[in-house]
Write an enzyme that holds these catalytic residues in place. Sequence first.
Site, mmCIF file in Angstrom:
data_model
loop_
_atom_site.group_PDB
_atom_site.id
_atom_site.type_symbol
_atom_site.label_atom_id
_atom_site.label_comp_id
_atom_site.label_asym_id
_atom_site.label_seq_id
_atom_site.Cartn_x
_atom_site.Cartn_y
_atom_site.Cartn_z
ATOM 1 N N GLU A 80 0.963 -0.479 -3.084
ATOM 2 C CA GLU A 80 -0.028 -0.285 -2.014
ATOM 3 C C GLU A 80 -0.769 -1.576 -1.678
ATOM 4 O OE1 GLU A 80 -1.673 3.021 -4.265
ATOM 5 O OE2 GLU A 80 -1.374 4.333 -2.551
ATOM 6 N N GLY A 124 -0.594 1.685 -6.976
ATOM 7 C CA GLY A 124 -1.542 0.767 -6.353
ATOM 8 C C GLY A 124 -0.983 -0.641 -6.177
ATOM 9 N N ALA A 157 -2.841 1.560 -10.154
ATOM 10 C CA ALA A 157 -4.233 1.786 -10.535
ATOM 11 C C ALA A 157 -4.257 2.117 -12.024
ATOM 12 C CB ALA A 157 -4.805 2.936 -9.713
ATOM 13 N N GLU A 160 3.145 8.301 -8.154
ATOM 14 C CA GLU A 160 1.944 9.102 -8.404
ATOM 15 C C GLU A 160 2.207 10.586 -8.604
ATOM 16 O OE1 GLU A 160 2.148 6.702 -6.142
ATOM 17 O OE2 GLU A 160 0.333 5.485 -6.171
HETATM 18 N N1 CAA Z 1 -2.616 1.691 -15.898
HETATM 19 C C1 CAA Z 1 -3.093 1.334 -17.093
HETATM 20 N N2 CAA Z 1 -2.345 0.638 -18.001
HETATM 21 C C2 CAA Z 1 -1.087 0.316 -17.664
HETATM 22 C C3 CAA Z 1 -0.522 0.664 -16.412
HETATM 23 C C4 CAA Z 1 -1.367 1.382 -15.500
HETATM 24 N N3 CAA Z 1 -0.954 1.713 -14.266
HETATM 25 N N4 CAA Z 1 0.750 0.222 -16.370
HETATM 26 C C5 CAA Z 1 0.980 -0.377 -17.550
HETATM 27 N N5 CAA Z 1 -0.127 -0.337 -18.329
HETATM 28 C C6 CAA Z 1 -0.291 -0.863 -19.682
HETATM 29 C C7 CAA Z 1 0.357 0.046 -20.723
HETATM 30 O O1 CAA Z 1 -0.481 1.116 -21.064
HETATM 31 C C8 CAA Z 1 0.583 -0.931 -21.855
HETATM 32 O O2 CAA Z 1 -0.636 -1.114 -22.523
HETATM 33 P P1 CAA Z 1 -0.670 -1.174 -24.152
HETATM 34 O O3 CAA Z 1 0.129 -2.388 -24.500
HETATM 35 O O4 CAA Z 1 -2.125 -1.298 -24.475
HETATM 36 O O5 CAA Z 1 -0.034 0.085 -24.631
HETATM 37 C C9 CAA Z 1 0.885 -2.239 -21.139
HETATM 38 O O6 CAA Z 1 0.393 -2.084 -19.811
HETATM 39 C C10 CAA Z 1 2.375 -2.523 -21.064
HETATM 40 O O7 CAA Z 1 2.989 -1.393 -20.472
HETATM 41 P P2 CAA Z 1 4.281 -0.671 -21.109
HETATM 42 O O8 CAA Z 1 4.262 -0.785 -22.600
HETATM 43 O O9 CAA Z 1 4.355 0.695 -20.528
HETATM 44 O O10 CAA Z 1 5.428 -1.619 -20.552
HETATM 45 P P3 CAA Z 1 6.933 -1.209 -20.255
HETATM 46 O O11 CAA Z 1 7.643 -2.494 -19.992
HETATM 47 O O12 CAA Z 1 7.468 -0.312 -21.297
HETATM 48 O O13 CAA Z 1 6.860 -0.349 -18.895
HETATM 49 C C11 CAA Z 1 6.127 0.145 -16.651
HETATM 50 C C12 CAA Z 1 6.438 -0.955 -17.682
HETATM 51 C C13 CAA Z 1 7.412 0.861 -16.251
HETATM 52 C C14 CAA Z 1 5.503 -0.535 -15.436
HETATM 53 C C15 CAA Z 1 5.129 1.160 -17.271
HETATM 54 O O14 CAA Z 1 4.043 0.435 -17.825
HETATM 55 C C16 CAA Z 1 4.592 2.141 -16.289
HETATM 56 O O15 CAA Z 1 5.275 3.077 -15.914
HETATM 57 N N6 CAA Z 1 3.315 1.954 -15.863
HETATM 58 C C17 CAA Z 1 2.662 2.886 -14.980
HETATM 59 C C18 CAA Z 1 3.162 2.746 -13.571
HETATM 60 C C19 CAA Z 1 2.504 3.770 -12.679
HETATM 61 O O16 CAA Z 1 2.658 4.953 -12.839
HETATM 62 N N7 CAA Z 1 1.720 3.282 -11.674
HETATM 63 C C20 CAA Z 1 1.011 4.140 -10.753
HETATM 64 C C21 CAA Z 1 -0.372 4.394 -11.238
HETATM 65 S S1 CAA Z 1 -1.200 5.627 -10.298
HETATM 66 C C22 CAA Z 1 -1.804 4.814 -8.933
HETATM 67 O O17 CAA Z 1 -1.563 3.654 -8.712
HETATM 68 C C23 CAA Z 1 -2.641 5.688 -8.046
HETATM 69 C C24 CAA Z 1 -2.994 5.108 -6.733
HETATM 70 O O18 CAA Z 1 -2.227 5.149 -5.794
HETATM 71 C C25 CAA Z 1 -4.316 4.571 -6.520
#
Ligand code: CAA
Length: 276
Positions: free
Chosen positions: A111, A108, A63, A131
């Site tokens: 999920e 998400g 998400a 999360e």
């Molecule tokens: N939400 C918003 N933006 C996201 C995102 C997310 N979940 N995951 C990645 N992005 C964006 C980053 O902010 C980045 O944007 P910018 O270029 O504008 O800075 C772009 O995607 C590329 O991401 P990274 O630079 O971080 O890429 P990376 O290769 O270094 O890392 C990754 C990849 C390990 C997937 C890392 O992006 C990451 O950890 N993302 C978050 C993963 C996460 O925590 N997901 C769970 C979200 S909470 C949820 O889902 C709640 C629920 O159950 C409903």
Amino acid sequence: MDYILYEVNGAVGTITINREKALNALNSQVLEELNATLDAVDLNTVRCLILTGAGEKSFVAGADIGEMSTLTKAEGEAFGKKGNDVFRKLETFPIPVIAAVNGFALGGGCEISMSCDIRICSDNAVFGQPEVGLGITPGFGGTQRLARLVGAGMAKQMIYTARNIKAQEAYRIGLVNQVISAEVNEAGEVTVSAKDALMAAANKMAAGIAMQAPIAVRNSKKAINDGLQVDMDQAIVIEEKLFGDCFETEDQKAGMGNFLEKDKEKKLKVVPFKNC
Ligand code: CAA
């Protein structure tokens, strides 16, 4: 639509979450567009769906953390409901949905893949529910579907530790059915990328499903899904009703007729669902 691509090839529809710059993260707009796309699927012609993410790197990275970062308790709950409503629509969609997981399937993303009937992934896929590291619980069904798919102990370990797992580990614990690698030639050069190989495998599986009798496939999905929610005595009654519902359909008559006539060449005549 800004973030969803939908393409139909024969009886197979492919939905692509297309927000590659944000690794296909699910914001409200993506969820709304996905909902509208599902509503628009022509169920008289499409027999199986594939769900994937744009690009080679990420299926869905969760998400949208930016959107969630300022939510109040009430807004957080409403955002969870928004995701859950769409994911439940996917899970109970009348036809099977295959998740073709091409990279990160986090939060998400994991999920939404679990809301699909079948998961296959490329060998660079990474699954996880990170999360608790963000100060929240999984909110789009992760606490419920992961435990049902891989057992409560493994689900609790993954959720409490927020540790991601790679494709082979996801396969080992039963989270995915198949892991697909890139094809390489004798010189070690990649001839088919992992993403292309994954989509070829997903399409082959979807086409195999799409050529089966549509009512029988739909009723099988409903019997499995509904039966898992109740005890065995009630579950077998659900099966009996859906089994009985297949009789007198054109496909049942043709399918059994072909067998009895020993005509192996004769194909099952699969008619449009509305005419069954
Ligand atoms: N939400 C918003 N933006 C996201 C995102 C997310 N979940 N995951 C990645 N992005 C964006 C980053 O902010 C980045 O944007 P910018 O270029 O504008 O800075 C772009 O995607 C590329 O991401 P990274 O630079 O971080 O890429 P990376 O290769 O270094 O890392 C990754 C990849 C390990 C997937 C890392 O992006 C990451 O950890 N993302 C978050 C993963 C996460 O925590 N997901 C769970 C979200 S909470 C949820 O889902 C709640 C629920 O159950 C409903």
